[in-house]
Design a protein around this motif. Structure first.
Motif, PDB file in Angstrom:
ATOM      1  N   GLN A 167       0.822  -1.202   0.000  1.00 40.38           N
ATOM      2  CA  GLN A 167       0.000   0.000   0.000  1.00 40.38           C
ATOM      3  C   GLN A 167       0.859   1.256   0.000  1.00 40.38           C
ATOM      4  OE1 GLN A 167      -2.971  -1.093   3.253  1.00 40.38           O
ATOM      5  NE2 GLN A 167      -4.218   0.086   1.831  1.00 40.38           N
ATOM      6  N   ALA A 168       1.974   1.214   0.722  1.00 37.41           N
ATOM      7  CA  ALA A 168       2.846   2.391   0.780  1.00 37.41           C
ATOM      8  C   ALA A 168       3.361   2.751  -0.604  1.00 37.41           C
ATOM      9  CB  ALA A 168       4.012   2.128   1.729  1.00 37.41           C
ATOM     10  N   GLY A 169       3.568   1.735  -1.449  1.00 42.28           N
ATOM     11  CA  GLY A 169       4.086   1.979  -2.784  1.00 42.28           C
ATOM     12  C   GLY A 169       3.142   2.752  -3.681  1.00 42.28           C
ATOM     13  N   THR A 170       1.854   2.830  -3.307  1.00 43.50           N
ATOM     14  CA  THR A 170       0.886   3.573  -4.116  1.00 43.50           C
ATOM     15  C   THR A 170       0.702   5.003  -3.634  1.00 43.50           C
ATOM     16  OG1 THR A 170      -1.029   2.954  -2.757  1.00 43.50           O
ATOM     17  CG2 THR A 170      -0.376   1.427  -4.501  1.00 43.50           C
ATOM     18  N   SER A 171       1.376   5.364  -2.543  1.00 40.42           N
ATOM     19  CA  SER A 171       1.213   6.712  -1.986  1.00 40.42           C
ATOM     20  C   SER A 171       1.922   7.741  -2.864  1.00 40.42           C
ATOM     21  CB  SER A 171       1.780   6.768  -0.565  1.00 40.42           C
ATOM     22  OG  SER A 171       1.716   8.080  -0.055  1.00 40.42           O
ATOM     23  N   SER A 172       1.218   8.837  -3.153  1.00 41.63           N
ATOM     24  CA  SER A 172       1.826   9.889  -3.976  1.00 41.63           C
ATOM     25  C   SER A 172       2.939  10.602  -3.238  1.00 41.63           C
ATOM     26  CB  SER A 172       0.769  10.899  -4.411  1.00 41.63           C
ATOM     27  OG  SER A 172       0.101  11.437  -3.283  1.00 41.63           O
ATOM     28  N   LYS A 173       2.838  10.665  -1.905  1.00 41.79           N
ATOM     29  CA  LYS A 173       3.880  11.332  -1.126  1.00 41.79           C
ATOM     30  C   LYS A 173       3.821  10.876   0.320  1.00 41.79           C
ATOM     31  CE  LYS A 173       6.062  15.875  -0.636  1.00 41.79           C
ATOM     32  NZ  LYS A 173       5.915  17.324  -0.876  1.00 41.79           N
ATOM     33  N   SER A 195      -3.727   8.779   3.431  1.00 41.16           N
ATOM     34  CA  SER A 195      -3.493   8.422   2.031  1.00 41.16           C
ATOM     35  C   SER A 195      -4.478   9.127   1.112  1.00 41.16           C
ATOM     36  CB  SER A 195      -3.601   6.911   1.837  1.00 41.16           C
ATOM     37  OG  SER A 195      -2.583   6.232   2.528  1.00 41.16           O
ATOM     38  N   ALA A 196      -5.737   9.215   1.555  1.00 35.46           N
ATOM     39  CA  ALA A 196      -6.744   9.921   0.769  1.00 35.46           C
ATOM     40  C   ALA A 196      -6.399  11.399   0.659  1.00 35.46           C
ATOM     41  CB  ALA A 196      -8.121   9.746   1.395  1.00 35.46           C
ATOM     42  N   GLY A 197      -5.963  11.993   1.772  1.00 40.99           N
ATOM     43  CA  GLY A 197      -5.590  13.404   1.758  1.00 40.99           C
ATOM     44  C   GLY A 197      -4.420  13.691   0.849  1.00 40.99           C
ATOM     45  N   GLN A 198      -3.379  12.864   0.928  1.00 36.90           N
ATOM     46  CA  GLN A 198      -2.215  13.043   0.061  1.00 36.90           C
ATOM     47  C   GLN A 198      -2.606  12.857  -1.396  1.00 36.90           C
ATOM     48  OE1 GLN A 198       0.568  14.225   0.720  1.00 36.90           O
ATOM     49  NE2 GLN A 198       1.373  13.621   2.713  1.00 36.90           N
ATOM     50  N   GLY A 199      -3.443  11.865  -1.664  1.00 35.48           N
ATOM     51  CA  GLY A 199      -3.878  11.619  -3.035  1.00 35.48           C
ATOM     52  C   GLY A 199      -4.661  12.783  -3.594  1.00 35.48           C
ATOM     53  N   ALA A 200      -5.524  13.389  -2.784  1.00 35.03           N
ATOM     54  CA  ALA A 200      -6.324  14.528  -3.237  1.00 35.03           C
ATOM     55  C   ALA A 200      -5.446  15.715  -3.584  1.00 35.03           C
ATOM     56  CB  ALA A 200      -7.340  14.909  -2.156  1.00 35.03           C
ATOM     57  N   TYR A 209      -2.281  15.670  -4.392  1.00 33.80           N
ATOM     58  CA  TYR A 209      -1.456  15.354  -5.564  1.00 33.80           C
ATOM     59  C   TYR A 209      -2.265  15.473  -6.857  1.00 33.80           C
ATOM     60  CZ  TYR A 209       1.267  12.561  -8.852  1.00 33.80           C
ATOM     61  OH  TYR A 209       1.945  12.131  -9.961  1.00 33.80           O
ATOM     62  N   LEU A 210      -3.463  14.896  -6.879  1.00 33.25           N
ATOM     63  CA  LEU A 210      -4.272  14.925  -8.093  1.00 33.25           C
ATOM     64  C   LEU A 210      -4.806  16.316  -8.396  1.00 33.25           C
ATOM     65  CD1 LEU A 210      -6.245  11.582  -7.642  1.00 33.25           C
ATOM     66  CD2 LEU A 210      -4.378  12.028  -9.253  1.00 33.25           C
ATOM     67  N   ALA A 211      -5.000  17.144  -7.366  1.00 36.45           N
ATOM     68  CA  ALA A 211      -5.498  18.501  -7.583  1.00 36.45           C
ATOM     69  C   ALA A 211      -4.527  19.346  -8.393  1.00 36.45           C
ATOM     70  CB  ALA A 211      -5.784  19.178  -6.244  1.00 36.45           C
ATOM     71  N   SER A 212      -3.272  18.920  -8.460  1.00 37.76           N
ATOM     72  CA  SER A 212      -2.288  19.676  -9.240  1.00 37.76           C
ATOM     73  C   SER A 212      -2.452  19.463 -10.738  1.00 37.76           C
ATOM     74  CB  SER A 212      -0.866  19.277  -8.822  1.00 37.76           C
ATOM     75  OG  SER A 212      -0.613  17.911  -9.140  1.00 37.76           O
ATOM     76  N   VAL A 213      -3.203  18.416 -11.124  1.00 37.94           N
ATOM     77  CA  VAL A 213      -3.397  18.138 -12.553  1.00 37.94           C
ATOM     78  C   VAL A 213      -4.869  18.100 -12.950  1.00 37.94           C
ATOM     79  CG1 VAL A 213      -1.217  16.864 -12.761  1.00 37.94           C
ATOM     80  CG2 VAL A 213      -3.322  15.629 -12.177  1.00 37.94           C
ATOM     81  N   LYS A 249      -5.412  21.188   6.664  1.00 36.89           N
ATOM     82  CA  LYS A 249      -5.275  22.596   6.291  1.00 36.89           C
ATOM     83  C   LYS A 249      -5.000  22.744   4.798  1.00 36.89           C
ATOM     84  CE  LYS A 249      -3.764  24.292  10.806  1.00 36.89           C
ATOM     85  NZ  LYS A 249      -2.670  24.918  11.581  1.00 36.89           N
ATOM     86  N   ARG A 250      -4.169  21.867   4.265  1.00 35.76           N
ATOM     87  CA  ARG A 250      -3.875  21.933   2.821  1.00 35.76           C
ATOM     88  C   ARG A 250      -5.125  21.639   1.997  1.00 35.76           C
ATOM     89  NH1 ARG A 250       1.842  18.589   2.244  1.00 35.76           N
ATOM     90  NH2 ARG A 250       3.037  19.798   3.789  1.00 35.76           N
ATOM     91  N   LEU A 251      -5.893  20.663   2.451  1.00 34.28           N
ATOM     92  CA  LEU A 251      -7.120  20.307   1.726  1.00 34.28           C
ATOM     93  C   LEU A 251      -8.124  21.461   1.760  1.00 34.28           C
ATOM     94  CD1 LEU A 251      -7.491  16.662   3.062  1.00 34.28           C
ATOM     95  CD2 LEU A 251      -7.050  17.279   0.695  1.00 34.28           C
TER      96      LEU A 251
END
Length: 525
Positions: free
Chosen positions: A231-237, A348-353, A355-359, A382-384
Motif C-alpha cells: 500500500q505504501a508503494g501507491t502513496s503519492s507522497k 493516504s486519501a488526503g495526500q492523493g487529493a 497530488y491529483l489537484a495539481s493536474v 489545512k492543505r485540503l
C-alpha cells in the motif's frame, strides 16, 4: 535533476586490476556488439582501452547517447536487478574490456562495500537520467481506458522498469511502431521488449517473466504478488518518514528499498502469489499459485492487506476503467484536466487529493465521517481546506456508479439529510483502508477475529498448544504460533500501520531469525 557528472565514474588502474579478477579481459574490434539492447541479466562492461559506444532507442530512432573510455563502465540498474538492458553497447574503437558476468557482478556487489557504493550510486543515477531523457527498452501500446493496458503499465511502474506508453488515439507514433513489426490495432495491447521481442495481449505475469531474468538456487528470496511496496508503494507522497524532510513518493521509496535489498544479495520475484504453507520436517514448504514450491527453514509473512472497495454491484467492471486504488503519476497522467472523486478520510486519501489537484480540474473528497480532523493529520487538513481545486463533502456515501464501457459519473447521498447529488466524474479513487491478506495461511496459525496474525505475547498459551507449538520457549516478539514463521507490517495484529514501523519490524525480525536458526543448527534460510 541528475547531472552528467553523477552518471559516470573512473576507476584507477589499481582498481581495474582488482575488478578484472571478477571477470574476463576481452579484445574487440570497432563495431563489435558487446551488449544488446533488451538483453536480460546483462553483464557489467568496463572499458580498458579504446572506447565503447552507448546507443538508446528514442522516438527518432536509435541514437548514440554516450561513450565509455578507460576506467569507465557501461550499463544501468539492470546490471544489478536482472531486468532488460536499456541500451546497446558497441565497441567504438579497437580495444579491450573487462566483462563481469551478471552472477559474478552480484557476488562483487554483495561482498565488497567499496565497489558496491560506486556501482549502486552511478547505476541508480543513470536510471534516473534515462527516465528524464525518455529512454526505455520497453514500450506498451494500447488505449488509455483499456484495463489490461493499465495493469501492464502499473506492473512496470511499480517495478521501476523504464517504459514508454503510446495510445493509438494520441498520434501516429503507435501506428508506426505497429507497422514496423507487422502488427495491427486488433492485436492490442502490445508490449515491445528490446530489439526483437514482442508480446501480444500479454498478462502481467507473462510481461514480468519477459522483463526479469529467472532466479534459481537462492538463499534469501522475496516473493510479491504484484511488486514491492504494498500500500505504501501507491502513496503519492510520504512526509512522515525519517530522513526525507521534503517527503518521498511511495513508489520511489519502494524502488530504493528494492535496490538496497538486491545489493545485499536478496532476490525479488514477482508477480507471484503464495497459495499455502505447510510443515515439511524441520522446515516449511511454501506452495505458489503457479504450482511451484519453495522449501525454507524460516519464513517472514509480510503479505499486508487487500484494498477495500465500495458495496456497489458491478463495481469490478470499472476497475482500471475509471476506478483506481492509488494516486501515482500514471493515474495522474490519465485524469489530467478532468473531474476526480476521492473516497476516504485517511492520510493516504488526503495526500492523493492534494497530488491529483495539481493536474485535475476539480477534486471532490467524499467521506462518511463528519470531519476530516477525526482521521487525517492536521497539516493535511489545512492543505485540503485551502486548496482551490478541492471540494470537501463530509457525511456522505457514494451509492451508485454510471457508465457503459468506462466510468462516466456517480451518485452520492448525504447521511444526515438523505439528499442526493450527481457528479459527472470519470475517475474515482478509493482509499478505504484494507483487510489483512491472510486467507492463504493455515487455519492452525493463530489470528484474531479480524484475520490479523497474532505474534509473541498476543498468543495465549492454550492457542499455542492447539497450534502444535513444540519448543521449550515462547514465541519471540514477531513470531507466530508456528516456530520460525514471523509476521510483520500490516498483516500483524497490533501493527501501527505506518511505513517506518513496518520497515523497523522487518529489520528487527532478522536477529530473531538468526537466533531461531541457531537452535536447530541451520546456517542459512
Amino acid at each position: 535533476m541528475v547531472s552528467r557528472a553523477d552518471v559516470n565514474h573512473n576507476f584507477t588502474d589499481a582498481e581495474l586490476e582488482e575488478l578484472a579478477a571478477f571477470g574476463t579481459v576481452e579484445s574487440h574490434k570497432a563495431g563489435d556488439l558487446i551488449v544488446e539492447e533488451g538483453a536480460m541479466a546483462p553483464d557489467c562492461i568496463i572499458t580498458l582501452s579504446g572506447h565503447t559506444d552507448i546507443f538508446a532507442s528514442t522516438d527518432e530512432g536509435r541514437k548514440r547517447v554516450g561513450w565509455m573510455e578507460h576506467g569507465q563502465f557501461a550499463g544501468d540498474l539492470s546490471v544489478l536487478t536482472g531486468q532488460r538492458h536499456l541500451s546497446r553497447v558497441e565497441m567504438g574503437a579497437d580495444g579491450e574490456i573487462i566483462r563481469i558476468a551478471h552472477t559474478d557482478f552480484q557476488r562483487l556487489i554483495a561482498g565488497n562495500s567499496h565497489y558496491s557504493d560506486i556501482f549502486v550510486r552511478v547505476l541508480s543515477a543513470r536510471r534516473e537520467f534515462s527516465k528524464h531523457r525518455g529512454f526505455a527498452v520497453t514500450i506498451v501500446i494500447g488505449a488509455a481506458m483499456d484495463r489490461s493496458v493499465y495493469a501492464l503499465r502499473d506492473l512496470l511502474m511499480k517495478h521501476g522498469v523504464a517504459h514508454r506508453w503510446f495510445d493509438p488515439a494520441d498520434g501516429p507514433v503507435a501506428a508506426h511502431l505497429l507497422a514496423e513489426r507487422g502488427l495491427s490495432e486488433d492485436q492490442l495491447p502490445v508490449a515491445i521488449l528490446g530489439a526483437a521481442d514482442v508480446l501480444i495481449q500479454p498478462t502481467p505475469e507473462q510481461l514480468a517473466a519477459a522483463v526479469y531474468a529467472a532466479s534459481e538456487g537462492l538463499t534469501v528470496i522475496a516473493l510479491d504478488s504484484l511488486a514491492p511496496g504494498g500500500q505504501a508503494g501507491t502513496s503519492s507522497k510520504i512526509e512522515n518518514y525519517l530522513g526525507f524532510p521534503t517527503g518521498i513518493s511511495g513508489n520511489e521509496l519502494a524502488r530504493r528499498a528494492t535496490v538496497q535489498a538486491q545489493k545485499f544479495g536478496a532476490r525479488l520475484v514477482s508477480p507471484v502469489r503464495a497459495a499455502s504453507i505447510n510443515r515439511d520436517g524441520d522446515a516449511y514448504c511454501l506452495h505458489l499459485a503457479d504450482g511451484r514450491k519453495l522449501r525454507s527453514r524460516a519464513v517472514v509473512v509480510a503479505s499486508g492487506a487487500k484494498y477495500q472497495s465500495l458495496p456497489i454491484d458491478g463495481i469490478e467492471s470499472y476497475e482500471g476503467r475509471g476506478i483506481y486504488y492509488g494516486a501515482t503519476p500514471m493515474e495522474a497522467q490519465l485524469c489530467s484536466d478532468a473531474e476526480v472523486t476521492i473516497v476516504g478520510s485517511g492520510n493516504s486519501a488526503g495526500q492523493g487529493a492534494i497530488y491529483l489537484a495539481s493536474v485535475a480540474k476539480k477534486v471532490h473528497v467524499i467521506f462518511r465521517r463528519g470531519s476530516l480532523r477525526e482521521t487525517i493529520s492536521e497539516y493535511l487538513v489545512k492543505r485540503l481546506e485551502e486548496h482551490p481545486n478541492i471540494e470537501i463533502i463530509p457525511s456522505t456515501d457514494v451509492i451508485a456508479l454510471h457508465g457503459e464501457d468506462r466510468l462516466a459519473g456517480l451518485t452520492y447521498r448525504c447521511r444526515e439529510t438523505g439528499d442526493e447529488g450527481h457528479c459527472d466524474c470519470g475517475f474515482l479513487f478509493l482509499f478505504l483502508g484494507a483487510s489483512p491478506n491472510t486467507t492463504w495461511l493455515p487455519k492452525e496459525m493463530v489470528c484474531d477475529e479480524r484475520g490479523f496474525v497474532k505474534t509473541g505475547t498476543d498468543i495465549a498459551p492454550l492457542e499455542l498448544v492447539k497450534a502444535g507449538w513444540s519448543l521449550d520457549r515462547m514465541p519471540s516478539r514477531f513470531e507466530t504460533s508456528w516456530p520460525r514463521i514471523y509476521a510483520v507490517g500490516d498483516v500483524r495484529k497490533g501493527s501501527v500501520k505506518r511505513v517506518a514501523s513496518s520497515v523497523g519490524e522487518g529489520s528487527v525480525v532478522v536477529s530473531d531469525i538468526h537466533q531461531a536458526l541457531a537452535e536447530i543448527g541451520a546456517a542459512e534460510f
